[in-house]
Design a protein around this motif. Structure first.
Motif, short mmCIF file in Angstrom:
data_model
loop_
_atom_site.label_atom_id
_atom_site.label_comp_id
_atom_site.label_asym_id
_atom_site.label_seq_id
_atom_site.Cartn_x
_atom_site.Cartn_y
_atom_site.Cartn_z
N LEU A 147 25.59 45.38 -67.81
CA LEU A 147 25.99 45.49 -69.21
C LEU A 147 24.87 46.15 -70.02
CD1 LEU A 147 27.46 41.90 -69.69
CD2 LEU A 147 28.71 44.01 -69.22
N GLY A 197 24.93 45.87 -73.45
CA GLY A 197 24.91 45.15 -74.71
C GLY A 197 25.89 44.00 -74.66
N LEU A 198 26.05 43.33 -75.77
CA LEU A 198 27.00 42.22 -75.85
C LEU A 198 28.40 42.75 -75.57
CD1 LEU A 198 27.35 39.20 -76.47
CD2 LEU A 198 27.81 39.86 -78.83
N THR A 199 29.07 42.13 -74.62
CA THR A 199 30.39 42.58 -74.19
C THR A 199 31.39 41.43 -74.29
OG1 THR A 199 29.39 44.16 -72.65
CG2 THR A 199 31.68 43.56 -72.25
N THR A 235 32.37 36.43 -72.90
CA THR A 235 31.37 37.06 -73.76
C THR A 235 30.03 36.96 -73.06
OG1 THR A 235 32.59 36.33 -75.72
CG2 THR A 235 30.32 37.05 -76.06
N SER A 236 29.37 38.11 -72.87
CA SER A 236 28.08 38.10 -72.16
C SER A 236 27.20 39.26 -72.61
CB SER A 236 28.30 38.20 -70.64
OG SER A 236 27.07 38.16 -69.95
N ASN A 237 25.91 39.05 -72.48
CA ASN A 237 24.94 40.12 -72.71
C ASN A 237 23.97 40.24 -71.53
OD1 ASN A 237 23.36 37.85 -73.06
ND2 ASN A 237 22.46 38.49 -75.00
N ARG A 238 24.37 39.75 -70.37
CA ARG A 238 23.52 39.78 -69.18
C ARG A 238 23.32 41.22 -68.70
NH1 ARG A 238 20.91 35.07 -67.37
NH2 ARG A 238 22.17 33.32 -68.05
#
Length: 158
Positions: free
Chosen positions: A122, A124-126, A67-70
């Protein structure tokens, strides 16, 4: 005269100015998120040490959920406590090597830390579920007991 100077100084020191238009800045901050949850499969603790695990696709041992939003994305870093070997818990001289695959990468040894592709940029939050497979070299002379390694899997911001 002193009163006039005092009023003028007070007006100049303030940061509030009146006029026909005013500006208001509002904002919020989103912290970076880099989370990885390792979901081992039942095969992760049932590897065949004597005959090895050499199927073309290897043996699936985990399904990590990233889970990332970078904005720039991330990569995956793997390290091995036993530098790429499955080592007998009470007889360290008895060991066998293995190779590991993250998603569709090539199978590699963890004799040194390895970086695998994660996600590029990215928007958005993925949330992404990945696959970890291993191949284990056969150790026909293996003694009874548990052979293991501890693999650290980390997300690294790009």
């Amino acid at each position: 005269m002193k009163t006039l100077l005092f009023i003028a100084a007070g007006l100049m020191a303030g940061s509030v100015f009146a006029g026909p238009t005013g500006l208001l800045t509002i904002s919020g901050t989103v912290v970076a998120i880099d989370n990885i949850a390792i979901n081992p499969t039942t095969d992760s603790t049932a590897l065949d040490i004597i005959n090895g695990e050499n199927a073309a696709l290897g043996k699936r041992v985990a399904n990590p959920v990233e889970t990332s939003n970078r904005i720039a994305g991330y990569t995956i870093l793997m390290t091995s406590a036993n530098v790429g070997d499955l080592v007998h818990k009470s007889l360290p001289a008895s060991k066998t090597s293995y190779t590991i695959q993250y998603n569709d990468s090539a199978f590699v040894s963890l004799s040194t830390p390895k970086v695998f592709p994660g996600q590029g940029a990215l928007t958005g939050l993925t949330v992404k579920t990945s696959v970890v497979n291993v191949k284990v070299a056969a150790l026909a002379t293996a003694v009874e007991g548990t052979y293991e390694d501890v693999i650290t899997i980390s997300m690294v911001a790009n």
